[in-house]
Design a protein around this motif. Structure first.
Motif, PDB file in Angstrom:
ATOM      1  N   GLN A 145       0.858  -1.184   0.000  1.00 40.47           N
ATOM      2  CA  GLN A 145       0.000   0.000   0.000  1.00 40.47           C
ATOM      3  C   GLN A 145       0.896   1.237   0.000  1.00 40.47           C
ATOM      4  O   GLN A 145       1.221   1.789   1.045  1.00 40.47           O
ATOM      5  CB  GLN A 145      -0.937  -0.034   1.208  1.00 40.47           C
ATOM      6  N   ILE A 146       1.292   1.625  -1.199  1.00 36.96           N
ATOM      7  CA  ILE A 146       2.216   2.742  -1.386  1.00 36.96           C
ATOM      8  C   ILE A 146       1.597   3.738  -2.359  1.00 36.96           C
ATOM      9  O   ILE A 146       1.084   3.357  -3.406  1.00 36.96           O
ATOM     10  CB  ILE A 146       3.566   2.255  -1.944  1.00 36.96           C
ATOM     11  N   ALA A 147       1.641   5.008  -2.012  1.00 34.68           N
ATOM     12  CA  ALA A 147       1.043   6.049  -2.860  1.00 34.68           C
ATOM     13  C   ALA A 147       2.095   6.901  -3.562  1.00 34.68           C
ATOM     14  O   ALA A 147       1.745   7.852  -4.259  1.00 34.68           O
ATOM     15  CB  ALA A 147       0.125   6.942  -2.024  1.00 34.68           C
ATOM     16  N   GLU A 148       3.377   6.562  -3.412  1.00 35.61           N
ATOM     17  CA  GLU A 148       4.454   7.337  -4.036  1.00 35.61           C
ATOM     18  C   GLU A 148       5.002   6.545  -5.219  1.00 35.61           C
ATOM     19  O   GLU A 148       5.409   5.382  -5.060  1.00 35.61           O
ATOM     20  CB  GLU A 148       5.547   7.607  -3.005  1.00 35.61           C
ATOM     21  N   PRO A 149       5.018   7.112  -6.435  1.00 33.93           N
ATOM     22  CA  PRO A 149       5.348   6.358  -7.651  1.00 33.93           C
ATOM     23  C   PRO A 149       6.702   5.667  -7.641  1.00 33.93           C
ATOM     24  O   PRO A 149       6.788   4.487  -8.024  1.00 33.93           O
ATOM     25  CB  PRO A 149       5.271   7.425  -8.753  1.00 33.93           C
TER      26      PRO A 149
END
Length: 231
Positions: free
Chosen positions: A86-90
């Motif tokens: 669950q990562i929101a940084e590209p």
């Protein structure tokens, strides 16, 4: 001389394809990237992986990629393939995705499980998700079976990830272009360690350019393995 065995490798992507098929695949991905950010793509003939200098000559050889295919249902399990983080940084997500793509274990993971596990990382928006570019990294059933017979497995170490200069320039020229699909282009570098029966092992440097979708307030997903772009 020991036989050279196939192994899962991004550097095999597109090898042996007809010119028309390769152009069609590249055109599909580039069209998406051009539409959202005006990126100038530079297609490389040998794929996105790079042979490491001094790699053990007895290490397994690259296999030809499988054709486009539907992933098995998730109910088949995903074996050793990790679940998407669950990562929101590209860049962080792309690094995790590259490590997943460069790692496998035929000792406890079937080919169907490998595909199912990889599919879980993919974007759900079919307009942007290019499953063929990802599933094409997995050897065909016969080669996977040969790898399994040799207990072949691989781990990966990611050294860095970055936005290619062409992508950064495109965003600088038109910052609002990204808001259509929120697809980011990230190049990741690292090393893959391969091992098999009787102490066989090898290492190879890896590099891949990924298209990652990261919409605001959503976790990132993998859209495609993209053509190489200007570093």
């Amino acid at each position: 001389m020991r036989n050279r065995l196939p192994f899962l490798s991004l550097s095999s992507y597109g090898v042996g394809w007809s010119v028309n098929r390769r152009i069609a695949m590249v055109t599909c991905v580039v069209a998406v990237l051009l539409a959202i950010a005006g990126i100038v793509a530079v297609v490389t003939g040998g794929g996105s992986g790079h042979q490491a200098a001094g790699t053990d000559a007895s290490a397994p050889a690259d296999s030809s990629p499988s054709s486009s295919e539907a992933a098995p249902e998730p109910s088949s399990g995903s074996g050793s393939v990790p679940k998407p983080p669950q990562i929101a940084e590209p860049v962080a997500y792309a690094k995790a995705a590259a490590q997943m793509l460069w790692s496998y274990d035929t000792r406890d993971t079937s080919r169907d499980q490998q595909l199912a596990g990889m599919r879980a990382w993919m974007a759900t928006e079919t307009k942007y998700a290019d499953w063929a570019s990802v599933s094409g990294q997995v050897p065909d059933p016969v080669l996977w079976s040969r790898m399994s017979d040799q207990d072949q497995h691989a781990t990966a170490h990611v050294t860095e990830g970055h936005y290619p200069s062409a992508f950064k320039q495109a965003l600088a020229d038109d910052p609002s272009a990204i808001t259509e699909a929120y697809i980011y282009v990230v190049t990741v570098n690292g090393t893959q360690q391969i091992a098999w029966k009787k102490g066989g092992s090898g290492a190879e440097e890896r590099a891949v350019t990924l298209a990652v979708q990261c919409r605001p307030s959503h976790d990132c997903t993998l859209a495609a393995i993209a053509p190489s772009v200007t570093q």
